[in-house]
Design an enzyme around this catalytic site. Structure first.
Site, short mmCIF file in Angstrom:
data_model
loop_
_atom_site.label_atom_id
_atom_site.label_comp_id
_atom_site.label_asym_id
_atom_site.label_seq_id
_atom_site.Cartn_x
_atom_site.Cartn_y
_atom_site.Cartn_z
N GLU A 137 14.06 -19.64 -92.77
CA GLU A 137 13.42 -20.49 -93.76
C GLU A 137 14.17 -21.81 -93.91
O GLU A 137 15.39 -21.82 -94.03
CB GLU A 137 13.43 -19.74 -95.11
CG GLU A 137 12.63 -20.40 -96.18
CD GLU A 137 12.76 -19.66 -97.51
OE1 GLU A 137 13.09 -18.46 -97.50
OE2 GLU A 137 12.55 -20.30 -98.54
N ARG A 139 1.75 -4.23 -95.87
CA ARG A 139 1.70 -4.73 -97.24
C ARG A 139 0.33 -4.48 -97.86
O ARG A 139 0.22 -4.18 -99.06
CB ARG A 139 2.02 -6.23 -97.28
CG ARG A 139 3.49 -6.50 -97.00
CD ARG A 139 3.85 -7.97 -96.95
NE ARG A 139 5.04 -8.11 -96.11
CZ ARG A 139 5.86 -9.15 -96.13
NH1 ARG A 139 5.61 -10.16 -96.93
NH2 ARG A 139 6.91 -9.19 -95.34
N CYS A 192 8.37 -5.45 -93.81
CA CYS A 192 7.18 -4.76 -93.32
C CYS A 192 6.09 -5.76 -92.97
O CYS A 192 6.06 -6.88 -93.50
CB CYS A 192 6.68 -3.74 -94.34
SG CYS A 192 6.25 -4.44 -95.93
#
Length: 858
Positions: free
Chosen positions: A373, A317, A312
DNA sequence: ATCCTCCCCTAC
DNA sequence: TAAGGTAGGGGAGGAT
């Protein structure tokens, strides 16, 4: 992606990478395949070019072959003006609308045309058409649960977890492979250098010489990856609370046998430990406070969507929405939440852009963590560009945003841990350099759950000790931590809460296990269904092993079984619900990748466990103790020898049939691997004949063996019991390309195999050059020589001498000497002397002279 | 001590 | 409806 072979899965665009990666052996195989495909059988599909969309029967692979053999063309991508037909048996509505203008035809059109020997009119095979007399859209039955044959591929096409998992491994491999290339040019560094020179005034303070000492690690993390990537094509949603999920709204059907409350209660009970005495009120408090995964079922009623929010936006958040939350719950919290669907292709595209940009332009010293990442060692970059860490971060982030249209955050520190924590602080769309001087202060307020390895359980355990920050954690002694959490965990907690992290960036990715798990949609009515599905999983595992060219020596089966107290149906549609878990593993005598062998082992365990198939809720198959095939390849010498040693490969009298016994597991791979490596070149006469006889039982069940059909003497069928023979014949009929055959043999894994083979012919198949290559690989990859491999080499050489090919033998020995000379271990040198001794003996016998080769290692 | 098996936990 | 995968680390406890 190399690791996905034939499926249309979106990685086709990685063609360049795949090509570059192909090993010599793969090339040989491809060439061979291509050679076969040149064998054109007809021109039925002349002028037709197809693109296969999604899962089909026949498979995309098969359709490709059919097209190639019958004058057609197969496109790996849809080429709107060139592709004449799209083949699909199943299309989501959205895609269907999109493709309406094209001819979308069911795969049966191809198979029926082939059967008829002529091109049939495709009208009758359109997946949909505009003729009002016919139903507008011919929806095929969708795979509902794992008992349907198309379930697995459909599941994989829709599973976000599967995607992130496979992408992570893919990028680890990508880094591995990319690092092998010889790269000296890093254009990004030049751009950065120029930019730094122009901006010099701006950041004078950061040019601190003390910072240059030691390693500097940068951590890069895309901001809410799925959302950012999804918003590339929906810019109008930027700035709104957005969530990525399968659900389209908060609508869910009411189902029989579901009991949210009961299921939730069981999770909570297990979480807090069944047997402990507890004060009810405190428990509730505790559960809420630590938020076990199961609390997400709390406050949800039966018609609320149970779909998970994969990701999200930061706006969401702020309103309390979290990743992993159920859509039903999230919508109650924030009715304005925008739900957007997954876009797997886009995620792949963005991730690949990220990685290639960094590796092409900046550095190869990258550790891939996941698709979004990564860590990079920026010491070199900073050194060569004279940029400060912050300048590098600014510049790199700007470029990544330009290239991917997605924001990312980066953290910089003297180790991975600090870099990661810095990123967390930098988010969203920011950067943070955790300078050495501020580490102490910084760490003090870090939440323990931000420490890698501290998750739900460990976090809770720490919180019961009254610890929630790293500062508090650092008050505990190493001893306390170790006795409380175990040696390693205690130690790493001790280090990590102080900001210390010895871990080196890991550039070399060596897989240790390969598995395929499905814990969704598992609903079987009977054993046949569960076995079929397990077979598919085994196929999947085989495919994944093949893709990384490894074999496994141990199999682990993981099962989820509906808990006796659990409601008949899970709260989540086709979910696993509250389950008991079982794992069982089994070691093999020989490493393998073969689906059929894996199945054999798994099935045996399944039979022992004797579980009602209808109670199964999840199945996973894992291969452990992986061995690289390049190493196994030396082991193939071993196979070669152990198969042949009773035959005395070299001797002239080899045509007499020999019998030997071996356990089925020992035996299984041998004919295949031997024949694979020592491929007879266009030599059909020297076909290997295997004859199976002396079955201990007539009723085939448990134990299985493989025979390569193309190598089997047809008369061997006669020797089999009638029912077994029937089974085999049926299987042959069912699949004419069958390479392997299962021959069940109850209550004994021993079968007698009679082999007739002119071994000298086999020996001829091993060309000198191939042998040289082979030996090189053996010496380079093996840690120490296996005796059997020694014998193999020695016999090969002796044979050469016998055939008066002393020149060749001489060359190989020279090569062997050079290779072994660079090895440190004495065992290799011993190996050389052993081999040499055999050769010299033959030399003396035949020529009454020794070969003049090196006899000492200086 | 060290290894193996069966877990559980964590991360993305 | 919904798509709860996958790899790695490590602890407990038993076998060697």
């Amino acid at each position: 992606m190399k690791r996905n072979r034939n499926e249309a899965n979106g990685f086709e665009m990685w063609g360049g990478y795949m090509e570059a990666k192909k090993t010599k052996l793969e090339k040989q195989f491809t060439e061979k395949a291509a050679g076969n495909n040149n064998h054109v059988k007809s021109q039925i599909f002349k002028g037709i070019s197809i693109f296969v969309n999604g899962y089909t029967l026949p498979s995309a692979d098969e359709l490709k072959r059919i097209m190639m053999e019958n004058g057609g063309v197969y496109h790996h991508y849809h080429r709107p003006n060139i592709t004449t037909h799209i083949i699909a048996s199943n299309l989501p509505t959205a895609k269907l609308k999109l493709l309406k203008q094209f001819k979308v035809v069911k795969p049966e059109w191809i198979s029926d045309s082939l059967k008829e020997g002529k091109l049939l009119n495709y009208d009758g095979y359109l997946l949909f058409n505009d003729n009002p007399n016919q139903p507008k859209i011919d929806f095929p039955v969708r795979a509902k649960n794992a008992s349907e044959p198309t379930f697995l591929s459909e599941f994989y096409n829709n599973s976000r977890l599967h995607l992130i998992s496979t992408m992570a491994t893919t990028f680890k491999h990508l880094v591995n492979d990319t690092r092998k290339r010889n790269q000296t040019d890093y254009p990004g560094r030049l751009r950065l250098k120029k930019w730094v020179e122009q901006n010099e005034v701006k950041d004078v303070l950061s040019h601190d010489s003390e910072l240059d000492s030691g390693k500097i690690v940068m951590h890069i993390d895309m901001d809410c990856f799925f959302v950012s990537a999804g918003l590339v094509e929906r810019p109008e949603l930027r700035g709104l609370p957005v969530a990525v999920t399968h659900a389209k709204g908060n609508l869910s059907k009411k189902r029989e046998g579901v009991d949210h409350g009961a299921e939730f209660g069981l999770y909570v009970k297990r979480w807090r430990g069944d047997d402990n005495e507890h004060d009810e009120e405190n428990d509730e408090e505790e559960v809420r406070e630590i938020k076990p995964r199961s609390t997400k079922r709390d406050g949800i009623n039966e018609t609320d969507s149970m779909a998970e929010i994969a990701c999200c936006s930061y706006e969401a958040r702020k309103l309390g929405i979290k990743n992993g939350m159920l859509v039903g719950q999230a919508l109650k919290m924030c009715p304005a939440l925008k739900l957007i669907p997954y876009n797997f292709e886009q995620y792949k595209k963005v991730a690949l852009t990220l990685y290639t940009h960094i590796m092409n332009d900046y550095t190869l010293d990258v550790e891939a963590v996941s698709c979004d990442e990564l860590y990079l060692d920026c010491s070199h970059i900073l050194e060569t560009t004279k940029a400060s860490p912050i300048e590098l971060a600014t510049f790199l982030r700007k470029e990544i945003k330009e290239k991917t249209k997605c924001p990312c955050s980066t953290g910089i520190g003297s180790n991975c841990l600090l870099a990661r924590l810095a990123t967390k602080k930098a988010k969203p769309d920011g950067q943070f350099y955790l300078e050495p001087g501020i580490i102490m202060d910084f760490m003090r307020n870090i939440d323990i759950s931000d420490i890698p390895g501290v998750g739900r359980t460990l976090g809770h355990k720490l919180s019961t000790l009254g610890i929630s920050t790293c500062g508090e954690l650092s008050a505990l002694s190493l001893q306390t931590l170790q006795s409380e959490f175990g040696n390693k965990t205690g130690f790493s907690l001790y280090k990590h809460c102080r900001g210390e992290d010895d871990r080196k960036l890991n550039y070399d990715y060596k897989p240790k296990s390969v598995s395929a798990d499905v814990n969704y949609g598992i609903r079987f009515q009977n054993k046949e269904e569960s076995e079929n599905f397990i077979k598919q999983l085994c196929d999947e595992v085989e495919k994944r092993l093949d893709d990384i060219e490894m074999n496994g020596k141990a199999v682990t089966l993981k099962l989820m079984i509906r808990n006796a107290e659990a409601p008949k149906e899970s709260a989540k549609f086709l979910g696993h619900g509250f389950c008991d878990n079982i794992t069982k593993s089994s070691s093999l005598t020989k490493s393998t990748s073969k689906s059929i062998i894996i199945f054999q082992v798994v099935n045996k365990i399944m039979n022992q466990l004797d579980i009602d198939p209808s109670e199964l809720r999840g199945i996973g198959i894992q291969m452990n103790k992986l061995e690289s095939r390049t190493v196994t390849r030396a082991g193939r010498i071993e196979n070669f020898i152990s198969n042949m040693k009773s035959d005395k490969i070299i001797s002239t009298n080899v045509s007499e049939p020999k019998s030997f016994q071996c356990s089925s597991t020992d035996y299984l791979n041998k004919p295949k691997s031997v024949m694979d490596f020592f491929k007879p070149k266009e030599d059909l006469n020297s076909k290997k004949h295997l004859k199976v006889s002396n079955f201990k039982s007539n009723s085939p069940h448990e134990s299985l063996a493989n025979i390569k059909m193309s190598q089997v003497d047809p008369s061997f069928l006669d020797a089999l019991p009638a029912d077994l023979r029937l089974e085999i014949e049926n299987e042959l009929k069912a699949n004419e390309n069958l390479n392997f055959l299962t021959i069940p043999n109850e209550n004994s894994s021993i079968m007698e195999v009679t082999m007739t083979e002119e071994s000298s012919k086999l020996y001829q198949h091993v060309q000198i050059d191939q042998m040289k290559e082979f030996i090189e690989e053996w010496v380079v990859t093996e840690n120490e020589p296996k005796t059997c491999d020694n014998i193999m080499v020695s016999k090969y050489l002796c044979n050469l001498v016998r055939d008066a090919k002393t020149e060749d033998a001489y060359e190989i020995i020279r090569k062997l000497y050079r290779l072994i000379k660079s090895k440190d271990q004495v065992v290799w040198k011993q190996s050389y002397f052993d081999i040499l001794k055999d050769v010299q003996e033959i030399m003396l016998n035949l020529y009454n002279a020794k070969m003049k080769v090196e006899t000492t290692f200086r």
